[in-house]
Design a protein around this motif. Structure first.
Motif, PDB file in Angstrom:
ATOM      1  N   UNK A 114      36.323  51.174  44.223  1.00  0.00           N
ATOM      2  CA  UNK A 114      36.879  50.421  45.910  1.00  0.00           C
ATOM      3  C   UNK A 114      36.613  51.782  47.012  1.00  0.00           C
ATOM      4  N   UNK A 115      35.495  52.042  47.633  1.00  0.00           N
ATOM      5  CA  UNK A 115      34.997  53.176  48.355  1.00  0.00           C
ATOM      6  C   UNK A 115      35.035  54.075  47.467  1.00  0.00           C
ATOM      7  N   UNK A 116      36.089  55.120  47.881  1.00  0.00           N
ATOM      8  CA  UNK A 116      36.327  56.522  47.344  1.00  0.00           C
ATOM      9  C   UNK A 116      37.602  56.616  46.431  1.00  0.00           C
ATOM     10  N   UNK A 117      37.994  55.172  45.669  1.00  0.00           N
ATOM     11  CA  UNK A 117      38.600  54.993  44.782  1.00  0.00           C
ATOM     12  C   UNK A 117      38.731  54.508  43.731  1.00  0.00           C
ATOM     13  N   UNK A 118      39.661  54.512  42.239  1.00  0.00           N
ATOM     14  CA  UNK A 118      39.454  53.886  41.453  1.00  0.00           C
ATOM     15  C   UNK A 118      40.111  52.547  41.371  1.00  0.00           C
ATOM     16  N   UNK A 119      39.848  51.702  41.505  1.00  0.00           N
ATOM     17  CA  UNK A 119      41.380  50.562  41.438  1.00  0.00           C
ATOM     18  C   UNK A 119      40.905  49.681  40.202  1.00  0.00           C
ATOM     19  N   UNK A 120      41.859  50.178  39.328  1.00  0.00           N
ATOM     20  CA  UNK A 120      42.464  49.750  37.949  1.00  0.00           C
ATOM     21  C   UNK A 120      43.385  48.110  37.186  1.00  0.00           C
ATOM     22  N   UNK A 121      42.448  47.205  37.253  1.00  0.00           N
ATOM     23  CA  UNK A 121      42.946  45.923  37.499  1.00  0.00           C
ATOM     24  C   UNK A 121      42.065  45.166  35.849  1.00  0.00           C
ATOM     25  N   UNK A 122      42.679  44.773  35.276  1.00  0.00           N
ATOM     26  CA  UNK A 122      43.008  43.259  33.980  1.00  0.00           C
ATOM     27  C   UNK A 122      42.377  42.387  33.964  1.00  0.00           C
ATOM     28  N   UNK A 123      41.252  41.779  33.382  1.00  0.00           N
ATOM     29  CA  UNK A 123      40.423  40.267  34.259  1.00  0.00           C
ATOM     30  C   UNK A 123      40.985  39.407  32.838  1.00  0.00           C
ATOM     31  N   UNK A 124      41.670  38.875  33.299  1.00  0.00           N
ATOM     32  CA  UNK A 124      41.935  37.907  32.240  1.00  0.00           C
ATOM     33  C   UNK A 124      41.357  36.169  32.531  1.00  0.00           C
ATOM     34  N   UNK A 125      40.854  35.649  31.304  1.00  0.00           N
ATOM     35  CA  UNK A 125      39.953  34.416  31.048  1.00  0.00           C
ATOM     36  C   UNK A 125      41.325  33.909  30.440  1.00  0.00           C
ATOM     37  N   UNK A 126      42.358  32.412  31.483  1.00  0.00           N
ATOM     38  CA  UNK A 126      43.323  31.911  30.703  1.00  0.00           C
ATOM     39  C   UNK A 126      43.112  30.803  29.742  1.00  0.00           C
ATOM     40  N   UNK A 127      43.923  29.849  29.291  1.00  0.00           N
ATOM     41  CA  UNK A 127      43.183  28.701  28.997  1.00  0.00           C
ATOM     42  C   UNK A 127      44.840  27.689  29.595  1.00  0.00           C
ATOM     43  N   UNK A 128      44.033  27.049  30.662  1.00  0.00           N
ATOM     44  CA  UNK A 128      42.878  25.993  30.525  1.00  0.00           C
ATOM     45  C   UNK A 128      42.087  27.305  31.776  1.00  0.00           C
ATOM     46  N   UNK A 129      40.501  26.634  31.745  1.00  0.00           N
ATOM     47  CA  UNK A 129      39.386  27.799  32.529  1.00  0.00           C
ATOM     48  C   UNK A 129      40.205  28.165  33.481  1.00  0.00           C
ATOM     49  N   UNK A 130      40.996  29.730  33.405  1.00  0.00           N
ATOM     50  CA  UNK A 130      41.529  30.698  34.980  1.00  0.00           C
ATOM     51  C   UNK A 130      40.350  31.809  34.721  1.00  0.00           C
ATOM     52  N   UNK A 131      40.679  32.541  35.796  1.00  0.00           N
ATOM     53  CA  UNK A 131      40.085  34.012  36.196  1.00  0.00           C
ATOM     54  C   UNK A 131      41.154  33.959  36.735  1.00  0.00           C
ATOM     55  N   UNK A 132      41.557  35.959  36.208  1.00  0.00           N
ATOM     56  CA  UNK A 132      42.577  35.772  37.345  1.00  0.00           C
ATOM     57  C   UNK A 132      42.912  37.415  37.347  1.00  0.00           C
ATOM     58  N   UNK A 133      42.854  38.349  37.719  1.00  0.00           N
ATOM     59  CA  UNK A 133      42.990  39.877  38.186  1.00  0.00           C
ATOM     60  C   UNK A 133      43.911  40.082  39.089  1.00  0.00           C
ATOM     61  N   UNK A 134      44.730  41.189  38.209  1.00  0.00           N
ATOM     62  CA  UNK A 134      45.757  41.645  38.168  1.00  0.00           C
ATOM     63  C   UNK A 134      45.618  43.096  38.341  1.00  0.00           C
ATOM     64  N   UNK A 135      46.635  43.373  39.533  1.00  0.00           N
ATOM     65  CA  UNK A 135      46.900  45.125  39.693  1.00  0.00           C
ATOM     66  C   UNK A 135      47.304  45.661  37.982  1.00  0.00           C
ATOM     67  N   UNK A 136      46.419  46.706  37.863  1.00  0.00           N
ATOM     68  CA  UNK A 136      47.179  47.871  36.736  1.00  0.00           C
ATOM     69  C   UNK A 136      48.358  48.410  36.794  1.00  0.00           C
ATOM     70  N   UNK A 137      48.811  48.157  38.324  1.00  0.00           N
ATOM     71  CA  UNK A 137      50.102  49.477  38.998  1.00  0.00           C
ATOM     72  C   UNK A 137      51.168  49.100  38.693  1.00  0.00           C
ATOM     73  N   UNK A 138      50.868  48.076  39.719  1.00  0.00           N
ATOM     74  CA  UNK A 138      52.021  46.619  39.744  1.00  0.00           C
ATOM     75  C   UNK A 138      52.702  45.822  39.130  1.00  0.00           C
ATOM     76  N   UNK A 139      51.184  44.729  38.367  1.00  0.00           N
ATOM     77  CA  UNK A 139      51.646  43.750  37.683  1.00  0.00           C
ATOM     78  C   UNK A 139      51.132  42.554  38.902  1.00  0.00           C
ATOM     79  N   UNK A 140      51.009  43.226  40.245  1.00  0.00           N
ATOM     80  CA  UNK A 140      50.736  42.314  41.035  1.00  0.00           C
ATOM     81  C   UNK A 140      49.329  41.458  40.630  1.00  0.00           C
ATOM     82  N   UNK A 141      49.093  40.253  41.352  1.00  0.00           N
ATOM     83  CA  UNK A 141      47.571  39.103  41.016  1.00  0.00           C
ATOM     84  C   UNK A 141      47.217  39.674  41.702  1.00  0.00           C
TER      85      UNK A 141
END
Length: 587
Positions: free
Chosen positions: A199-226
């Motif tokens: 992201x521009x000049x910074x590294x944005x760490x995040x976790x991509x989660x495929x949930x059941x039932x079908x959903x795709x969520x990105x969670x911030x690695x440092x805060x846990x916020x969606x």
């Protein structure tokens, strides 16, 4: 003769007396004159300077010049001495201020071991490490499924719109196991992967989660916020393939985007997702591949991106340029490699120079940019550009995806596990030549843990293997449980395998790493049930240090020691347990 001209003895005596008197007067006069001149010189020292000879004047000038030069050198030496002592006292003053007056920043002290428990929870095969709280110590990220979060955040499943129980993503500190954050992320997890996006000049760490039932969520690695949450319908029988692939930004939001695949029967569905919002870019595109499918992202020397699939005994190549144009209908910003374009069939996408005599099981990118192909009958190393075979290692029944380490300093090696569920043969093979470097036979429990490696300061790797032994009951005839044993191997002692831990608990995930640079290495165990068919049990995450053992091992068994004598040494479990419990420190 007249009397006047007659000189008698008396006359001669008289004349001599008079001459003596005259001499004494001359001496007195001379002495008086000299005394007068000396007195005058003392009273008027400069009176007769104009009468000094020219040669004496030159000598006096030279003497004055030498004196002036000596004076200048003396003043320079004094200044230099003063500057030296001033600098010395300034440095001492600064050191004193920093050492005794300015307080040092608080730095958490890492505990030697820590363990946290979650009652009535189940877990997943997932462990990720990252410095989340910015204390320069790696922290631990893991999943657990529970009724409510076991923490002070007071966030329940219902608060996030899930029914109870639901899946939580938790982060704990690597120093002492204290909880950093713990949040509900999905009703259940089908797949999770943590990646870094540019992201521009910074590294944005995040976790991509495929949930059941079908959903795709990105969670911030440092805060846990969606960061974002999107609903996707993958189909009832579709399974999400892994890994997710990071690709360069295609929608001009300056964040890397995401490419992933699902499989239902012979159909491979391709999804291109915006990394910034989670929105789908373009439409879904389908591929026809049969059998077990795997893939890697391969970047050629000219920077062209290709997704290489393996299916049955063939390799299939798709350029990112072609996939992007098929998905979006727009002209692609990517390029194709001229050589790969020639060897890939335009219709079937099969890569023509490659033909496998056995089924392909694993396809892996080698850190040296080549491609490792694991088949049912052999392992092959393929050249990164031409995809021709560089070497072949004959093996069969490789049961796990290979891992890489350094058997020799800066010389990459690959670890292959061959055999059945209960008996394994472990091989360490040189990546450059395909030569066998080391081998070991181990007894294993079903679903044993993966091999792990960790590079050390001598530019080699420490290798960790899991073995097992049977525990019998009182009658010595019935096996009541399996004991899992963690072994450590270092290439400096190829004849020794060191046992450092054992447990009878079910281990869901395991890894080893350097938690703090130049300070300590540790291994982490995630234990507990992996499904809810075992109610009433607890999940635990355990942190165990390797620093004491590694310091002792490399101090006494380093390359400079008497290796020939130590090769025959067999070290028992109780001795290593004592070493692990001994308070040692590395400096």
């Amino acid at each position: 003769m007249s009397p006047a001209n007659q000189e008698g003895p008396g006359t001669k005596l008289l004349q001599e007396y008079q001459r003596g008197q005259d001499g004494m007067q001359g001496v007195k006069l001379n002495n008086a004159c000299m005394m007068d001149k000396e007195l005058e010189a003392e009273i008027h020292p400069l009176k007769h300077d104009d009468k000094v000879p020219q040669s004496n004047l030159k000598n006096q000038t030279e003497k004055d010049g030498s004196f002036k030069k000596a004076s200048r050198h003396s003043r320079f030496a004094q200044c230099r001495t003063m500057f030296f002592f001033f600098s010395l006292f300034t440095c001492l003053f600064v050191v004193f201020i920093i050492s005794f007056i300015i307080p040092c920043p608080d730095r958490p002290v890492s505990q030697k071991t820590w363990k946290i428990n979650y009652d009535k929870a189940v877990t997943y095969d997932f462990l990720v490490f990252k410095d989340i709280n910015k204390d320069r110590v790696q922290d631990v990220l893991f999943l657990h499924k529970d009724d409510n979060s076991n923490n002070d955040f007071n966030i329940s499943c219902i608060d996030e719109g899930f029914s109870s129980p639901c899946t939580f993503l938790a982060a704990v500190s690597g120093t002492n196991g204290s909880l950093i954050w713990d949040r509900p992320v999905a009703q259940d997890i089908a797949f999770i992967e943590c990646v870094d996006s540019q992201e521009m000049d910074e590294l944005l760490w995040c976790c991509f989660i495929v949930g059941k039932p079908g959903s795709l969520t990105a969670v911030d690695f440092y805060t846990g916020e969606t960061l974002w949450n999107q609903s996707y319908t993958f189909g009832g029988n579709a399974s999400v393939l892994y890994p997710f692939l990071n690709i360069p930004d295609v929608n001009d939001d300056e964040i890397q985007d995401l490419l992933f695949f699902t499989k239902s029967g012979r159909q491979i569905q391709i999804y291109l997702i915006s990394g910034g919002t989670g929105d789908q870019v373009g439409s879904t595109h389908s591929l026809n591949l049969e059998g077990e499918v795997g893939y890697i992202m391969h970047v050629t020397k000219i920077g062209a991106y290709y997704v290489i699939f393996h299916s049955a005994s063939s390799l299939y190549g798709y350029s990112l340029k072609e996939l992007y144009e098929e998905i979006t209908g727009k002209k692609s910003i990517f390029e194709e490699d001229p050589y790969l374009k020639k060897i890939i069939n335009n219709v079937t996408h099969r890569m023509s120079p490659f033909h496998s005599s056995g089924a392909i099981r694993y396809l892996t990118n080698v850190p040296a940019k080549d491609i490792l192909l694991v088949k049912s009958d052999a392992c092959e190393m393929l050249d990164e550009q031409t995809l021709t075979t560089k070497w072949t290692f004959n093996t069969s029944d490789v049961v796990r995806k290979p891992v890489f380490g350094y058997y020799k300093p800066d010389a990459l090696a690959v670890v292959l596990e061959n055999g059945t569920d209960d008996q394994r043969k472990i091989w360490i093979v040189d990546v450059a030549s395909g030569a066998l470097l080391w081998s070991l036979s181990l007894s294993l429990v079903p679903r044993s843990l993966k091999t792990a490696t960790m590079q050390t300061a001598d530019r080699r790797s420490v290798f960790f293997f899991w073995g097992s032994s049977n525990l019998t009951g009182p009658n010595q005839m019935e096996t009541v449980n399996f004991q899992q044993i963690l072994y450590l191997f270092h290439p400096t002692l190829p004849d020794n395998l060191l046992e450092i831990a054992n447990t009878t608990e079910n281990i869901a995930a395991f890894n080893v790493l350097i938690f703090e640079e130049s300070h300590h290495a540790s291994y982490v165990l995630l234990t507990g049930p992996t499904n809810q068919d075992q109610p009433g049990q607890s999940e635990g995450i355990c942190f165990f240090p390797l620093v004491c053992f590694l310091c002792w091992f490399f101090f006494f068994f380093g390359p400079s020691s008497l290796r020939n004598q130590l090769k025959k040494l067999k070290i028992q479990q109780n001795y290593f347990s004592h070493i692990l419990q001994t308070d040692l420190s590395c400096t």
